[in-house]
Design a protein around this motif. Sequence first.
Motif, PDB file in Angstrom:
ATOM      1  N   PRO A  67     -40.019 -42.069   7.060  1.00 19.27           N
ATOM      2  CA  PRO A  67     -38.816 -41.835   7.869  1.00 19.27           C
ATOM      3  C   PRO A  67     -38.059 -40.618   7.350  1.00 19.27           C
ATOM      4  O   PRO A  67     -38.083 -40.299   6.163  1.00 19.27           O
ATOM      5  N   TRP A  68     -37.356 -39.944   8.250  1.00 18.34           N
ATOM      6  CA  TRP A  68     -36.599 -38.766   7.848  1.00 18.34           C
ATOM      7  C   TRP A  68     -35.572 -39.110   6.768  1.00 18.34           C
ATOM      8  O   TRP A  68     -35.298 -38.286   5.895  1.00 18.34           O
ATOM      9  N   ARG A  69     -35.024 -40.328   6.835  1.00 13.89           N
ATOM     10  CA  ARG A  69     -34.008 -40.708   5.846  1.00 13.89           C
ATOM     11  C   ARG A  69     -34.588 -40.819   4.437  1.00 13.89           C
ATOM     12  O   ARG A  69     -33.838 -40.809   3.455  1.00 13.89           O
ATOM     13  N   ASP A  70     -35.936 -40.932   4.349  1.00 10.80           N
ATOM     14  CA  ASP A  70     -36.572 -41.052   3.039  1.00 10.80           C
ATOM     15  C   ASP A  70     -36.995 -39.710   2.446  1.00 10.80           C
ATOM     16  O   ASP A  70     -37.586 -39.670   1.361  1.00 10.80           O
ATOM     17  N   LEU A  71     -36.711 -38.613   3.166  1.00 12.32           N
ATOM     18  CA  LEU A  71     -37.121 -37.301   2.663  1.00 12.32           C
ATOM     19  C   LEU A  71     -36.481 -36.997   1.310  1.00 12.32           C
ATOM     20  O   LEU A  71     -37.183 -36.681   0.334  1.00 12.32           O
ATOM     21  N   ALA A  72     -35.169 -37.093   1.234  1.00  6.68           N
ATOM     22  CA  ALA A  72     -34.476 -36.779  -0.026  1.00  6.68           C
ATOM     23  C   ALA A  72     -34.888 -37.714  -1.153  1.00  6.68           C
ATOM     24  O   ALA A  72     -35.200 -37.241  -2.266  1.00  6.68           O
ATOM     25  N   PRO A  73     -34.935 -39.054  -0.941  1.00  6.80           N
ATOM     26  CA  PRO A  73     -35.394 -39.921  -2.031  1.00  6.80           C
ATOM     27  C   PRO A  73     -36.825 -39.633  -2.486  1.00  6.80           C
ATOM     28  O   PRO A  73     -37.118 -39.738  -3.679  1.00  6.80           O
ATOM     29  N   THR A  74     -37.704 -39.270  -1.544  1.00  6.47           N
ATOM     30  CA  THR A  74     -39.086 -38.961  -1.911  1.00  6.47           C
ATOM     31  C   THR A  74     -39.146 -37.810  -2.903  1.00  6.47           C
ATOM     32  O   THR A  74     -39.964 -37.800  -3.828  1.00  6.47           O
ATOM     33  N   ILE A  75     -38.249 -36.845  -2.734  1.00  5.04           N
ATOM     34  CA  ILE A  75     -38.225 -35.689  -3.639  1.00  5.04           C
ATOM     35  C   ILE A  75     -37.423 -35.986  -4.898  1.00  5.04           C
ATOM     36  O   ILE A  75     -37.909 -35.833  -6.020  1.00  5.04           O
ATOM     37  N   PHE A  76     -36.211 -36.443  -4.732  1.00  3.08           N
ATOM     38  CA  PHE A  76     -35.295 -36.522  -5.877  1.00  3.08           C
ATOM     39  C   PHE A  76     -35.565 -37.723  -6.784  1.00  3.08           C
ATOM     40  O   PHE A  76     -35.162 -37.707  -7.950  1.00  3.08           O
ATOM     41  N   ARG A  77     -36.249 -38.768  -6.283  1.00  2.00           N
ATOM     42  CA  ARG A  77     -36.618 -39.865  -7.164  1.00  2.00           C
ATOM     43  C   ARG A  77     -37.897 -39.562  -7.936  1.00  2.00           C
ATOM     44  O   ARG A  77     -38.254 -40.292  -8.853  1.00  2.00           O
ATOM     45  N   ASN A  78     -38.587 -38.486  -7.558  1.00  2.00           N
ATOM     46  CA  ASN A  78     -39.757 -38.033  -8.306  1.00  2.00           C
ATOM     47  C   ASN A  78     -39.265 -37.050  -9.378  1.00  2.00           C
ATOM     48  O   ASN A  78     -39.253 -35.840  -9.183  1.00  2.00           O
ATOM     49  N   ASP A  79     -38.831 -37.606 -10.503  1.00  2.00           N
ATOM     50  CA  ASP A  79     -38.181 -36.778 -11.523  1.00  2.00           C
ATOM     51  C   ASP A  79     -39.097 -35.703 -12.085  1.00  2.00           C
ATOM     52  O   ASP A  79     -38.644 -34.617 -12.465  1.00  2.00           O
ATOM     53  N   GLN A  80     -40.395 -35.973 -12.145  1.00  2.00           N
ATOM     54  CA  GLN A  80     -41.327 -34.965 -12.659  1.00  2.00           C
ATOM     55  C   GLN A  80     -41.486 -33.801 -11.686  1.00  2.00           C
ATOM     56  O   GLN A  80     -41.627 -32.644 -12.096  1.00  2.00           O
ATOM     57  N   LEU A  81     -41.434 -34.091 -10.401  1.00  2.00           N
ATOM     58  CA  LEU A  81     -41.472 -33.032  -9.391  1.00  2.00           C
ATOM     59  C   LEU A  81     -40.227 -32.153  -9.493  1.00  2.00           C
ATOM     60  O   LEU A  81     -40.316 -30.920  -9.420  1.00  2.00           O
ATOM     61  N   VAL A 129     -36.614 -25.519 -19.760  1.00  2.00           N
ATOM     62  CA  VAL A 129     -36.544 -26.626 -18.795  1.00  2.00           C
ATOM     63  C   VAL A 129     -37.852 -27.403 -18.775  1.00  2.00           C
ATOM     64  O   VAL A 129     -37.861 -28.639 -18.798  1.00  2.00           O
ATOM     65  N   HIS A 130     -38.977 -26.692 -18.712  1.00  2.00           N
ATOM     66  CA  HIS A 130     -40.282 -27.361 -18.689  1.00  2.00           C
ATOM     67  C   HIS A 130     -40.508 -28.173 -19.951  1.00  2.00           C
ATOM     68  O   HIS A 130     -40.946 -29.328 -19.905  1.00  2.00           O
ATOM     69  N   ARG A 131     -40.223 -27.597 -21.068  1.00  2.83           N
ATOM     70  CA  ARG A 131     -40.452 -28.251 -22.353  1.00  2.83           C
ATOM     71  C   ARG A 131     -39.604 -29.514 -22.493  1.00  2.83           C
ATOM     72  O   ARG A 131     -40.062 -30.525 -23.044  1.00  2.83           O
ATOM     73  N   ARG A 132     -38.415 -29.467 -21.958  1.00  2.00           N
ATOM     74  CA  ARG A 132     -37.478 -30.575 -22.141  1.00  2.00           C
ATOM     75  C   ARG A 132     -37.730 -31.739 -21.179  1.00  2.00           C
ATOM     76  O   ARG A 132     -37.583 -32.912 -21.551  1.00  2.00           O
ATOM     77  N   PHE A 133     -38.136 -31.453 -19.940  1.00  2.00           N
ATOM     78  CA  PHE A 133     -38.097 -32.493 -18.912  1.00  2.00           C
ATOM     79  C   PHE A 133     -39.450 -32.888 -18.309  1.00  2.00           C
ATOM     80  O   PHE A 133     -39.549 -33.971 -17.726  1.00  2.00           O
ATOM     81  N   TYR A 134     -40.491 -32.052 -18.387  1.00  3.30           N
ATOM     82  CA  TYR A 134     -41.771 -32.394 -17.747  1.00  3.30           C
ATOM     83  C   TYR A 134     -42.679 -33.096 -18.752  1.00  3.30           C
ATOM     84  O   TYR A 134     -43.052 -32.520 -19.773  1.00  3.30           O
ATOM     85  N   ARG A 135     -43.072 -34.346 -18.439  1.00  2.00           N
ATOM     86  CA  ARG A 135     -43.836 -35.153 -19.398  1.00  2.00           C
ATOM     87  C   ARG A 135     -45.095 -35.760 -18.798  1.00  2.00           C
ATOM     88  O   ARG A 135     -45.627 -36.727 -19.342  1.00  2.00           O
ATOM     89  N   LEU A 136     -45.588 -35.215 -17.691  1.00  2.71           N
ATOM     90  CA  LEU A 136     -46.754 -35.799 -17.027  1.00  2.71           C
ATOM     91  C   LEU A 136     -48.032 -35.183 -17.607  1.00  2.71           C
ATOM     92  O   LEU A 136     -48.696 -34.361 -16.973  1.00  2.71           O
ATOM     93  N   ASP A 137     -48.410 -35.609 -18.848  1.00  5.68           N
ATOM     94  CA  ASP A 137     -49.606 -35.058 -19.492  1.00  5.68           C
ATOM     95  C   ASP A 137     -50.853 -35.794 -19.002  1.00  5.68           C
ATOM     96  O   ASP A 137     -50.791 -36.713 -18.181  1.00  5.68           O
ATOM     97  N   ALA A 138     -52.022 -35.385 -19.516  1.00  4.82           N
ATOM     98  CA  ALA A 138     -53.297 -35.923 -19.038  1.00  4.82           C
ATOM     99  C   ALA A 138     -53.401 -37.425 -19.261  1.00  4.82           C
ATOM    100  O   ALA A 138     -53.900 -38.161 -18.397  1.00  4.82           O
ATOM    101  N   THR A 139     -52.944 -37.908 -20.404  1.00  7.26           N
ATOM    102  CA  THR A 139     -53.040 -39.337 -20.710  1.00  7.26           C
ATOM    103  C   THR A 139     -52.197 -40.160 -19.749  1.00  7.26           C
ATOM    104  O   THR A 139     -52.655 -41.175 -19.199  1.00  7.26           O
ATOM    105  N   ARG A 140     -50.969 -39.726 -19.532  1.00  9.46           N
ATOM    106  CA  ARG A 140     -50.095 -40.472 -18.624  1.00  9.46           C
ATOM    107  C   ARG A 140     -50.607 -40.405 -17.184  1.00  9.46           C
ATOM    108  O   ARG A 140     -50.537 -41.381 -16.446  1.00  9.46           O
TER     109      ARG A 140
END
Length: 475
Positions: A232-246, A441-452
Amino acid sequence: MTTSSPSAAEHRRILRNRYGFGLGTLGRDAAYTMISLYLIFYLSDVLEVSDSVLGGVTVVLVVVRIFDAVNDPFMGVLIDNTRSRFGKFKPWIVLGALTSSVFMVLMFAGLGVGMGDLAFILTFAAVYLAWEITFTANDIGYWSMLPALTQDQAERERIGAFARICANIGTFTMVVAIVPVSNALADVVGDLATAYLTIAGAVVVLTLACQAVMVLLVEEDPEIPVREQRTPWRDLAPTIFRNDQLIAITVALVLFMTAFTTTVSFGIYYFKYVWGDEAMYAVFAAVLGVAQIGALVIHPWLSARFGREGLFRTAIGLVAGGYVLFFLTPTGQLALVVVAGLAIFAGQATIQLLMLMFIADTVEYGQWKLGRRNESITLSLQPFIYKLGSAAAAGIVGWTVIASGMSAADSHEDMTAAGITLVKTAMLLIPLALIVLSYIVHRRFYRLDATRYAAIVAQVRERDGAPTPSDEVQA
């Protein structure tokens, strides 16, 4: 875990996807390069519009690119919700390729020339906006298909690496050829404006041919678990902003691409007005193109040996060192400029590919966290990154062209020392500061490594009842 060999049919699908997907980028990236890097130059030095028109056009470029960047996720919703016999990606790829090609030709046809300043700006704005929207449909449809081709990280990198190689061939063919080819064509057709229109037409033909090859060859992986849910269009913002790694990787890469696009957008101006020899631009670009493609060719080996994070840190250091050397090198020292350029462009090619992989991996993260797979909304953040960076770069370049005196100058001899310093500062020091901030910014907040990532994929497959594929696909 054991690794099963793919069947003959699966092996053929893997190869078709790997090479077909990459070949589709050749023409479209040449087209994008011609517009993103040389449109302002076409207006200022080919059509020779007035400073007031150039200022108005600069505002249009910034506003439209920001609008289009914000519009990208909405296009992602449309694509994610598409249901057709050809899938959800290919209809938008084809429609976008056809329509954006028409508007690209119109953009270099000189519409509005002779109609007055305001009429020219309004005509340009309408055509440019139409091109941005239609190219977006193709761009998001194209790149959001990548996560649907495989969930194997190694194979995803192989597909991405070949795609970036082909894209860079398209990009640097344009960068190297634009000056000598346009000048040679101008001698034949009579003027530089017609030469640019001819080049635009040729690029459009190449784009459509390469896109047709991709559409016919590439096939999605049928084993990837997908719940047939509309967004749904109403889920556009949550789809992006709740994906903290994105969000983390998007912020980091907007900073990086603003820096890099600013630098490359100054290239032709630098060699004409600072270096004093416009012909050297093609030579310099050719060397850098080879560096970028070489870095992409060896990327899978480097990634396997050092890991994505180690490779990312090394590439950032290489780019930053190149910027410092470039700024400190006196004008005329070609060898040092080439060394600096090699460091910047080889590092950037690695970061550009890793950027695509980082974003692609957040598709599965979002599916795991939110319970719905949204390739197109997630991958819409890649063109968002490019466009927001391009908008900021257009503002920096357009203002600098006027403020430094380049718009009124005919050659290097007409430039003042202060003007040259301003160009080098905007081209190199401002981007360097943005790159350092990007890494933080990348070093501090992005944590989606191969293991995870591997753990997330396994959990999604178990939850959605999908069969477990081979851990690795070797072809």
